[in-house]
Write an enzyme that holds these catalytic residues in place. Sequence first.
Site, short mmCIF file in Angstrom:
data_model
loop_
_atom_site.label_atom_id
_atom_site.label_comp_id
_atom_site.label_asym_id
_atom_site.label_seq_id
_atom_site.Cartn_x
_atom_site.Cartn_y
_atom_site.Cartn_z
N LYS A 248 -0.39 -5.20 -0.65
CA LYS A 248 -0.33 -6.35 0.25
C LYS A 248 0.51 -6.05 1.49
O LYS A 248 0.23 -6.57 2.58
CB LYS A 248 0.19 -7.57 -0.50
CG LYS A 248 -0.82 -8.11 -1.52
CD LYS A 248 -2.14 -8.47 -0.85
CE LYS A 248 -3.13 -9.09 -1.79
NZ LYS A 248 -4.38 -9.50 -1.11
N TYR B 160 0.97 -3.83 -6.98
CA TYR B 160 0.32 -4.86 -6.16
C TYR B 160 1.02 -5.04 -4.82
O TYR B 160 0.36 -5.10 -3.77
CB TYR B 160 0.32 -6.17 -6.94
CG TYR B 160 -0.14 -7.39 -6.19
CD1 TYR B 160 -1.49 -7.63 -5.98
CD2 TYR B 160 0.77 -8.34 -5.71
CE1 TYR B 160 -1.93 -8.77 -5.31
CE2 TYR B 160 0.35 -9.48 -5.04
CZ TYR B 160 -1.00 -9.69 -4.84
OH TYR B 160 -1.43 -10.81 -4.18
N SER C 236 0.01 -11.35 1.42
CA SER C 236 0.77 -12.10 0.41
C SER C 236 2.24 -12.11 0.80
O SER C 236 2.71 -11.21 1.51
CB SER C 236 0.61 -11.45 -0.96
OG SER C 236 1.48 -12.04 -1.92
#
Length: 254
Positions: free
Chosen positions: A161, A157, A144
Amino acid sequence: MKLLEGKTVLVTGASTGIGRAAAIGAAQHGADVAINYAHSDGPAQSCVAEIEALGQRAIAVKGDVADPQTAQDFVAKAVETFGKVDVMVSNAGICPFHAFLDMPVDVVERTFKVNLHGAYFMVQAAAQQMVRQGHGGSIVAVSSISALVGGEYQTHYTPTKAGVHSLMQSTAIALGKHGIRCNSVLPGTILTEINKDDLADQEKREYMEARTPLGRLGAPEDLAGPIVFLASDMAAYVTGAALLVDGGMYVNLQ
């Protein structure tokens, strides 16, 4: 020109969103496809039907990538059905938005287990099979833009990533001698199930669109082409790379 003719492609988290687009894109380029999914059977079966309508073979295998055994089972089922694994697209991921200071422990742990541990064990299981086969392969992980930038409600999160991005760099080194290439794609703001509630805020959506030089948010299909390219022999000398697919958002600092 079909870039994946005769290949077997595995895609995790493929019943919806980027994973589904990647699976269908692979089929459009001549691949047989095994998809992993965790929840509803309906979307997974409709993805299989769409692939079969393209003249390719497909199977759907249910399993939670947070469980390491799921990776072994998924690869084994693909080999049982198609005889080999040529490409692994590690895509499965979650992002339950939450503030940092009161982040529940279980949310952090679940996010790491799905996004990072799940990717690790899927990549490992696919690589083990590719090494046994002896003719190389390609691994593409969906990281990401969040691997490179922060997010107030994504403190659990973004590290996962970044970890996926780093995993592809390290496995590129570890697996190069086996002819296995490892690369990542870094999507920007893509309209998927993972962020549909967040982007339901019209003001937030318009802000994100304005931040994007191409003037729109991404669609899952925008990732299919880059993933297919990295999976294919067109990228035969590409490994350890990270491809931003973000409409130019990352470079728009002013």
